[in-house]
Design a protein around this motif. Sequence first.
Motif, PDB file in Angstrom:
ATOM      1  N   UNK A   2       0.824  -1.200   0.000  1.00 46.14           N
ATOM      2  CA  UNK A   2       0.000   0.000   0.000  1.00 46.14           C
ATOM      3  C   UNK A   2       0.864   1.258   0.000  1.00 46.14           C
ATOM      4  N   UNK A   3       2.073   1.156   0.537  1.00 50.06           N
ATOM      5  CA  UNK A   3       2.970   2.312   0.566  1.00 50.06           C
ATOM      6  C   UNK A   3       3.593   2.520  -0.809  1.00 50.06           C
ATOM      7  N   UNK A   4       3.749   3.779  -1.210  1.00 46.16           N
ATOM      8  CA  UNK A   4       4.484   4.060  -2.435  1.00 46.16           C
ATOM      9  C   UNK A   4       5.505   5.159  -2.166  1.00 46.16           C
ATOM     10  N   UNK A   5       6.563   5.145  -2.942  1.00 54.68           N
ATOM     11  CA  UNK A   5       7.609   6.142  -2.775  1.00 54.68           C
ATOM     12  C   UNK A   5       7.088   7.501  -3.222  1.00 54.68           C
ATOM     13  N   UNK A  53       3.802  14.158 -12.539  1.00 50.96           N
ATOM     14  CA  UNK A  53       3.188  13.808 -11.256  1.00 50.96           C
ATOM     15  C   UNK A  53       1.998  12.887 -11.509  1.00 50.96           C
ATOM     16  N   UNK A  54       1.969  11.755 -10.814  1.00 45.38           N
ATOM     17  CA  UNK A  54       0.890  10.794 -10.986  1.00 45.38           C
ATOM     18  C   UNK A  54       0.104  10.616  -9.701  1.00 45.38           C
ATOM     19  N   UNK A  55      -0.850   9.685  -9.683  1.00 42.83           N
ATOM     20  CA  UNK A  55      -1.635   9.437  -8.467  1.00 42.83           C
ATOM     21  C   UNK A  55      -0.721   9.069  -7.293  1.00 42.83           C
ATOM     22  N   UNK A  56      -0.888   9.758  -6.190  1.00 37.46           N
ATOM     23  CA  UNK A  56      -0.073   9.468  -5.011  1.00 37.46           C
ATOM     24  C   UNK A  56       1.258  10.195  -4.981  1.00 37.46           C
ATOM     25  N   UNK A  60       6.393  15.913  -9.501  1.00 40.01           N
ATOM     26  CA  UNK A  60       6.902  15.128 -10.630  1.00 40.01           C
ATOM     27  C   UNK A  60       8.219  14.433 -10.271  1.00 40.01           C
ATOM     28  N   UNK A  61       8.617  13.497 -11.118  1.00 45.07           N
ATOM     29  CA  UNK A  61       9.864  12.759 -10.922  1.00 45.07           C
ATOM     30  C   UNK A  61      10.876  13.141 -11.997  1.00 45.07           C
ATOM     31  N   UNK A  62      12.139  13.152 -11.602  1.00 43.22           N
ATOM     32  CA  UNK A  62      13.244  13.419 -12.525  1.00 43.22           C
ATOM     33  C   UNK A  62      14.278  12.308 -12.383  1.00 43.22           C
TER      34      UNK A  62
END
Length: 232
Positions: A2-5, A53-56, A60-62
């Motif tokens: 259930x956890x996400x980074x 940037x996505x759900x959760x 955004x990610x780089x």
Amino acid sequence: MSYQLSITALKPQEVPSEDTIIALGKELIDSTATWKKGKTLAKGKVLTLSRPKGPGDGAPWHCRVSEHTKEDATFDEFWGKLGVDKAENEKEFIEPIKKIAQVKSISDTQSIWTLYYTFPPPVSPRVFTVLQTVHLVESSPKLGIVVSVPIDLSADEELAKIEEKGVKGRYVSVERLLELEDGKVEWRMATSSSPGGSIPSFVSEMSMPGQIAADVTHFLKWFHALRENGHN
């Protein structure tokens, strides 16, 4: 799982298992192969990529990826500086990091660190506190991974005292070193961050590819100086 980074800070008691953190880190860093390619920086040495940037996700990610010959550094040399004593070494080659402190050692492969960054005025100092989890596969091909997730110490008065005073920023990162078949080393890093305070997110987002690519250049310059002086 259930956890996400993400850049959502965890309280120490909320931290998932080391196996979960490393599995999520591997999953994320593997996914960067499909991210949108950006600029190639550092004189063509570093490719940058990104994911919206996505759900959760809090931001955004780089990502950056570079390949290195043994003249740059061997796998063991890279791991000895990036997988061991990571925060202490980053303070030496990432100029804004002025102070670091280990908040708590949890195991041989997991610990909480706080890093104090300063920037030119009018930007206030920033404090980033993270849980670092490391994992090393020593059989061929060698693989090392470091996952850093943001930690909120506000509920633990004793641990919170170790943090410097400053605006609280947050970052999550996954760093992977991989020994390639031709003997080179791939250094891949993905991160999502928020500087906190009043800096508009679009300002920090625009500068991220250049900042993370520059870390490669700064590391190699620092490491080669150590090597030349016989201190690597």
